[in-house]
Design a protein around this motif. Structure first.
Motif, short mmCIF file in Angstrom:
data_model
loop_
_atom_site.label_atom_id
_atom_site.label_comp_id
_atom_site.label_asym_id
_atom_site.label_seq_id
_atom_site.Cartn_x
_atom_site.Cartn_y
_atom_site.Cartn_z
N PHE A 20 8.74 -3.78 -2.61
CA PHE A 20 9.99 -3.66 -2.34
C PHE A 20 10.96 -4.89 -2.47
O PHE A 20 10.47 -5.98 -2.21
N ALA A 30 2.60 -0.56 1.24
CA ALA A 30 3.87 -1.05 1.40
C ALA A 30 4.17 -1.86 0.16
O ALA A 30 4.49 -3.03 0.43
N SER A 42 3.71 1.72 -6.95
CA SER A 42 3.19 1.50 -5.55
C SER A 42 1.47 1.38 -5.71
O SER A 42 0.97 2.24 -6.76
N GLN A 89 5.10 -0.38 8.15
CA GLN A 89 5.29 -1.20 7.41
C GLN A 89 6.53 -0.84 6.57
O GLN A 89 7.56 -1.65 6.28
N THR A 90 6.18 0.18 5.76
CA THR A 90 7.31 0.69 5.15
C THR A 90 8.68 1.05 5.55
O THR A 90 9.66 0.77 5.28
N SER A 91 8.40 1.80 6.76
CA SER A 91 9.62 2.08 7.57
C SER A 91 10.41 0.50 8.10
O SER A 91 11.78 0.64 8.00
N ARG A 148 12.47 0.25 -2.62
CA ARG A 148 11.37 0.28 -3.39
C ARG A 148 11.55 -0.07 -4.84
O ARG A 148 12.56 0.73 -5.31
N GLU A 162 12.40 -0.67 4.80
CA GLU A 162 13.48 0.03 4.67
C GLU A 162 14.62 -0.28 5.57
O GLU A 162 15.70 -0.17 5.61
N SER A 184 2.65 3.26 7.03
CA SER A 184 4.01 3.94 7.06
C SER A 184 4.87 2.95 7.96
O SER A 184 6.15 3.05 7.51
#
Length: 340
Positions: A318, A315, A143, A126-128, A137, A131, A124
């Motif tokens: 992206f 993640a 995913s 890494q994803t943040s 994405r 972004e 989470s």
């Protein structure tokens, strides 16, 4: 003041550096990168990301150009590699930002990243970070959703953690006088391929990269130890098989196949547990069960979910893009996918 930059690495430099990263994975091995770049008619770049003169990360990037737009996609799967001890999110952020500056701002490519899974607790974040760096994405590429087992708890604890029905069927398979044969892709390919083709026909599914692709990867590799095949035999007949990648800190389930006879005697349970034991013996920390799809493949979802790993969505996929030509690149790609 820190000066971040991207510099080319030679093949020998790449080979000597990759093993020093715990987030090293099969998608960032030199043989995989070279084989997939050739198959997809892409240019491969091996790069190091530096803070002043200190190496902070490495990345194998495949570039697919669209000459008429003077643009294209720079694709980084399983990277960047930044983790030498514990996961450093500050380093991940700076390395990823530097790659975006290099490929998108300087060279006019869309930068597409599918970051490696470190562990279930960091995805989470890494994803943040992606972004926050203005990555978006990709809606056309699904995913990667999987189950991740922490092997550090040991064999007995893993068995106790399995769903009781999964554990029961595993124990039943151990009593069914099954023989397990282990070997390389080259050694076991013919037996596995025949089983896998019959399995695909029976189940009616397709895969993006066939087992033969990984045989080509193995043939191109200097070290022939990244892929391990396990075959289950009953009375001399191959009834189930498994191909796994054993690279870095995580072993990954790539392919599995079983005949009706294999299913009847619990061979898939024996194979999965054998793959886990192989990873433990090699000192690997995590086991990735190879992706889950509850909607389109509910039976496999139940089978893997009952192993009681952490359910994670990586993640993955992206895109970082700026300017008109990069937007047009994504539009051309979108149209191509719709017309396929």
């Amino acid at each position: 003041m820190s000066d971040w930059s991207v510099k080319s690495l030679s093949q020998s430099e790449w080979q000597s550096l990759t093993s020093t990263y715990t987030d090293y994975n099969y998608q960032q091995t030199l043989s995989y990168l070279e084989t997939i770049a050739k198959a997809q008619h892409s240019l491969l770049e091996l790069v190091g990301i530096y803070e002043n003169t200190e190496l902070r990360g490495i990345a194998g990037v495949r570039i697919k150009r669209i000459p008429v737009l003077n643009s294209g996609v720079a694709y980084l799967a399983g990277g960047p590699l930044v983790r030498r001890q514990q996961g450093d999110m500050v380093t991940f952020t700076q390395v990823t930002r530097t790659l975006a500056q290099h490929y998108s701002h300087k060279h006019n490519y869309v930068l597409r990243i599918a970051a490696p899974i470190w562990d279930s607790s960091t995805i989470s974040e890494q994803t943040s970070i992606l972004e926050e760096l203005d990555f978006r994405r990709n809606k056309f590429l699904p995913s990667y959703f999987t189950s991740l087992l922490d092997l550090s708890i040991g064999e007995e604890a893993l068995k106790k953690n399995f769903h009781k029905k999964w554990r029961y069927l595993l124990n039943a398979s151990l009593r069914n006088e099954l023989t397990v044969r282990t070997g390389s892709l080259e050694q076991c390919y013919d037996d596995f391929f025949a089983l896998f083709e019959a399995h695909k026909t029976r189940k009616g599914f397709k895969v993006n990269l066939e087992p033969d692709f990984y045989r080509q990867v193995e043939r191109a590799a200097e070290e022939k130890t990244d892929y391990i095949v396990k075959l289950v035999e009953k009375d001399g007949v191959v009834i189930a098989g498994h191909i796994g990648a054993y690279v870095g800190d995580t072993a990954v389930y790539l392919f599995g196949a079983s005949s009706e006879q294999g299913n009847a005697v619990g061979a898939p349970y024996l194979l999965q547990f054998g793959a886990i034991l192989e990873a433990i013996e090699l000192g690997i920390r995590y086991y990735d069960t190879g992706g889950l799809d509850q909607k389109n493949n509910p039976g496999v979802y139940i089978f893997k979910n009952r192993m009681k790993g952490d359910l994670v969505t990586s993640a993955s996929f992206f895109d970082y893009s700026i300017g008109l030509r990069q937007k047009l690149t994504l539009g051309v790609e979108k149209l191509y996918r719709l017309l396929k």
